[in-house]
Write a protein that holds these residues in place. Structure first.
Motif, mmCIF file in Angstrom:
data_model
loop_
_atom_site.group_PDB
_atom_site.id
_atom_site.type_symbol
_atom_site.label_atom_id
_atom_site.label_comp_id
_atom_site.label_asym_id
_atom_site.label_seq_id
_atom_site.Cartn_x
_atom_site.Cartn_y
_atom_site.Cartn_z
ATOM 1 N N LEU A 122 -2.206 -10.258 9.055
ATOM 2 C CA LEU A 122 -2.111 -8.831 9.346
ATOM 3 C C LEU A 122 -0.954 -8.203 8.578
ATOM 4 N N GLU A 123 0.136 -8.928 8.438
ATOM 5 C CA GLU A 123 1.293 -8.415 7.697
ATOM 6 C C GLU A 123 0.976 -8.255 6.211
ATOM 7 N N GLN A 124 0.233 -9.205 5.642
ATOM 8 C CA GLN A 124 -0.165 -9.104 4.238
ATOM 9 C C GLN A 124 -1.117 -7.934 4.019
ATOM 10 N N ILE A 125 -2.031 -7.737 4.944
ATOM 11 C CA ILE A 125 -2.960 -6.609 4.845
ATOM 12 C C ILE A 125 -2.187 -5.295 4.929
ATOM 13 N N ALA A 126 -1.212 -5.218 5.833
ATOM 14 C CA ALA A 126 -0.421 -3.999 5.995
ATOM 15 C C ALA A 126 0.368 -3.674 4.732
ATOM 16 N N ALA A 127 0.727 -4.697 3.953
ATOM 17 C CA ALA A 127 1.515 -4.489 2.732
ATOM 18 C C ALA A 127 0.676 -3.995 1.549
ATOM 19 N N ARG A 132 -6.946 -0.102 -1.872
ATOM 20 C CA ARG A 132 -7.844 -0.122 -0.715
ATOM 21 C C ARG A 132 -9.136 0.591 -1.045
ATOM 22 N N ARG A 133 -10.187 0.230 -0.322
ATOM 23 C CA ARG A 133 -11.484 0.869 -0.493
ATOM 24 C C ARG A 133 -12.026 1.208 0.888
ATOM 25 N N GLN A 134 -12.576 2.390 1.023
ATOM 26 C CA GLN A 134 -13.060 2.885 2.311
ATOM 27 C C GLN A 134 -14.257 2.083 2.795
ATOM 28 N N GLN A 169 -7.266 0.372 10.680
ATOM 29 C CA GLN A 169 -7.892 -0.125 9.455
ATOM 30 C C GLN A 169 -7.455 -1.553 9.136
ATOM 31 N N ASN A 170 -6.204 -1.900 9.416
ATOM 32 C CA ASN A 170 -5.736 -3.257 9.155
ATOM 33 C C ASN A 170 -6.344 -4.253 10.134
ATOM 34 N N VAL A 171 -6.450 -3.863 11.390
ATOM 35 C CA VAL A 171 -7.052 -4.731 12.398
ATOM 36 C C VAL A 171 -8.525 -4.962 12.067
#
Length: 107
Positions: A49-54, A60-62, A91-93
């Motif tokens: 989750l931390e890597q995704i948040a970074a 990013r793509r919708q 979105q990250n979750v």
């Protein structure tokens, strides 16, 4: 006028002839999980989750999807964010959950 043929290269020499007879049915798919798995190297390494948040907005793509209101996903993800900090945006979750779900199924 002759019909035009279109070919789509999906990376695995898969082509589709759009001029084929519409009644033609494709061959049945084999049910072995080993044969339905994606080619090696096509699935990226898992992220936390931390890597995704970074990941910045430019990378990013919708992904838009409608979800049943009865599941209360908006409320539940908001509660998760409150418990786990600002990196746990909806979105990250969702990115983490969909990635884990696909990996569990071999995709």
């Amino acid at each position: 006028m002759t019909p035009k043929k279109y070919q789509v290269n999906l990376g695995a020499d898969i082509t589709k002839d759009l001029t084929e007879d519409q009644d033609h049915k494709p061959a049945p798919k084999k049910s072995k999980a080993k044969e339905t798995a994606p080619p090696a190297g096509s699935v990226p390494a898992p992220m936390t989750l931390e890597q995704i948040a970074a990941v910045g907005p430019d990378r990013r793509r919708q992904l838009n999807c409608g979800v049943p209101e009865d599941l209360l996903l908006h409320r539940r993800t908001a509660l998760y964010r409150e418990d786990h900090g600002l990196g746990a945006t909806r979105q990250n979750v969702v990115a983490l959950a969909v990635d884990e779900w696909l990996r569990a199924r071999g995709y």
